[in-house]
Structures are given as C-alpha cells and as structure tokens.
Design an enzyme around this catalytic site. Sequence first.
Site, PDB file in Angstrom:
ATOM      1  N   ASP A   3      -0.548  -7.521   1.589  1.00  0.00           N
ATOM      2  CA  ASP A   3       0.041  -6.173   1.598  1.00  0.00           C
ATOM      3  C   ASP A   3       1.561  -6.240   1.775  1.00  0.00           C
ATOM      4  OD1 ASP A   3       0.418  -3.462   1.693  1.00  0.00           O
ATOM      5  OD2 ASP A   3      -0.452  -3.190   3.694  1.00  0.00           O
TER       6      ASP A   3
ATOM      7  N   HIS B 118       0.826  -1.220   0.000  1.00  0.00           N
ATOM      8  CA  HIS B 118       0.000   0.000   0.000  1.00  0.00           C
ATOM      9  C   HIS B 118       0.857   1.265   0.000  1.00  0.00           C
ATOM     10  CE1 HIS B 118       0.395   0.110   4.498  1.00  0.00           C
ATOM     11  NE2 HIS B 118       0.256   1.408   4.285  1.00  0.00           N
TER      12      HIS B 118
ATOM     13  N   SER C 252       4.289   2.198   8.143  1.00  0.00           N
ATOM     14  CA  SER C 252       3.945   1.151   7.186  1.00  0.00           C
ATOM     15  C   SER C 252       5.144   0.641   6.425  1.00  0.00           C
ATOM     16  CB  SER C 252       2.944   1.659   6.158  1.00  0.00           C
ATOM     17  OG  SER C 252       1.672   1.645   6.711  1.00  0.00           O
TER      18      SER C 252
HETATM   19  N1  ARG Z   1      -1.212   2.361   7.049  1.00  0.00           N
HETATM   20  C1  ARG Z   1      -0.277   3.051   7.889  1.00  0.00           C
HETATM   21  C2  ARG Z   1       0.857   3.614   7.050  1.00  0.00           C
HETATM   22  O1  ARG Z   1       0.652   3.803   5.861  1.00  0.00           O
HETATM   23  C3  ARG Z   1       0.222   2.194   9.022  1.00  0.00           C
HETATM   24  C4  ARG Z   1      -0.854   2.059   9.993  1.00  0.00           C
HETATM   25  C5  ARG Z   1      -0.542   1.198  11.132  1.00  0.00           C
HETATM   26  N2  ARG Z   1      -1.598   1.505  12.025  1.00  0.00           N
HETATM   27  C6  ARG Z   1      -1.715   1.000  13.224  1.00  0.00           C
HETATM   28  N3  ARG Z   1      -2.676   1.427  13.968  1.00  0.00           N
HETATM   29  N4  ARG Z   1      -0.887   0.099  13.634  1.00  0.00           N
HETATM   30  O2  ARG Z   1       1.876   4.047   7.553  1.00  0.00           O
END
Ligand code: ARG
Length: 305
Positions: free
Chosen positions: A150, A104, A252
């Site tokens: 992912d 992502h 992420s």
């Molecule tokens: N999707 C987020 C990113 O792009 C990471 C999210 C992780 N969230 C969590 N509550 N652990 O960096």
Amino acid sequence: MHISRLRDGLFVFGLTLGLILPLGSSLAQQRPTFSCTLPDGSAGGRAAYSRIVGGTNADWHEWPWQIAIQFDNRHGLAAGQPRDFIHMCGGSIIHPQWILTAAHCYQEGTGADNTRIWYGGNRVGAGGQAYDIAEVFTHPSFNLHTMADDLALIRLVQPMQNLPRGAIVQLQTTAQERVFTPTGTCSVVTGWGRLGMEEQDISALLQQVDLPVVDLQTCRRAYQGRGEAEIHDNNICAGYTQGTRDSCQGDSGGPLVVPDPNVPAGWTQTGIVSWGIGCAEADSYGVYTRVAPYIGWIQATVSSN
Ligand code: ARG
C-alpha cells in the site's frame, strides 16, 4: 515544545556517545532511548507526546515534510467556476517534485486530474501553497483486499519552491530500520485525520501522537479472522494494547517517523499510514507500510519519470 526538548535530548545523547565511544563503534549504540507513555503513565518511560486520536496539536515546523492531498469536489465544472477542495490523505515530501503516500488513497475515481497537494502550515487548506499533480504511480502489486504494498508516488507538475530546511524526509533503509525501529521503539505519526470514530470531521490542525512499534506476531494475532486485510512482512504495526491513541481516517498516506540522531532532521520515515479496524480501539493496532523494502522501487520510479 516537547519535541524540541526531545530533539535537544537526542542531540546531546548522540554527542555524548560520539565523544565517549571509541571511533568505529556501531550505529546500534547510538540508538536513542525515547519511550511512549500513556497519560496515566502506564507504558512507563518519560512523558512524550500525548491526538489524530489521542494526540496533541503539532507544530508544523517540526514535521516539515508533511503534506495534505486534497480532492476537488467540483472537478469537471467549467474553468473559472468555484472549486471545493476537501481533505483526502496525508503524504510526505521525498524530493522537491515527489510525494510518498498510500496506494489506497488513489482508489475510487481519484487521480492526478481531480486531486492536488497542499503544503505549508498547521491549519489544512489555510494559506500555504497548492501544487498540481502530473502523475500518480501506485505500486504495481497493491491489493485493495489484502492491503499488500500500500504505497504510491506522486509526481508534481512543478517542483516545490522555497522548501524549508529539512523538508525532504529521509526514508529508512533496511539497515537503519534494524537499528532504529525495533519492537517497542517510540514512533510518531502526524496528520489531519479524524480525531475519533464518532467525530466525523477531520482535524483542522495538524495532530501528532506517539506510538510504540508492535511486533508483527502480536499484530497478526490481534487481527486474526477479522477480515480480508492481512498483516504482511512489509508492514509495521504501532499502537497500544489498550488503544486510546492511533492514526485514523484521513491520516492515510502520512508518515510514521522514528528518532534517528544520525540525520540532521532527527527523524527518519519508517512507515506510511495504511489501515486499522476502527481507530484507537483495544487490540487493534495501526498498520503501516514499511518504506525500507520499497526504496528500490521508489528510486527507480523517481529516476525514470
Ligand atoms: N485507511 C485510513 C485512511 O484512509 C487510515 C486508517 C488508519 N487506521 C488506524 N486505525 N490506524 O485514512
């Protein structure tokens, strides 16, 4: 320092067992006892790491596989014009020329030409070394809605030079995962992501936080009916029922590691930061992509490219 103490502890633990146990005893008996503890001690066990959200400043040398993916805000300007690299995601070094991250991270107009890898220190973007990206391979089954599969691999234009010892992280196989990552295992996630939902900025300094692994049933129940994203069998969840500690936006693609006394680094990568609703909220665990089910795809992609 907490970490080296922990590491020494694990080493001694591993050695002692190695001497006491008869030869041929199983790896299972060498599983370290390392438990996660909230600042108020509520989770029990010994004190470990206490930002990310709710963690502490990390010593980069302890996590030498951690890299940052940066986005070039001024991509497309004529050569020689100033660039503006902003933090985008984390990732880990799995081979001198390959980085493991989340799929992502490479949505919405980001690709090999407008991103780069930064490596080499606690303070993201300061000093260190930047590496150009040749190609990004997002997993072919990645689904942005359900968040299935992912993960992505990044091939650098040139292999990284003068990597410190231990910079290449070991990925957990399913056999190692069974032994070293059962529910309740204390894992550690690292990154330069946001320090909290209200704080829009990413962290200047690398953060680390310890999180217990949560069983999938509990994690599915927590996210039931809360949106399109699903908890898949190829996910691993980690965090506390009461929240307070978690990975967050900007983390992420970064690694979730667990202690493993059988590897020189003392840690193996079990997960990749994927998603969560909010950060560090009660009943909302962090969701990570397991690496073990993808070892075949990773090996095939690296060896044929
Ligand atoms: N999707 C987020 C990113 O792009 C990471 C999210 C992780 N969230 C969590 N509550 N652990 O960096």
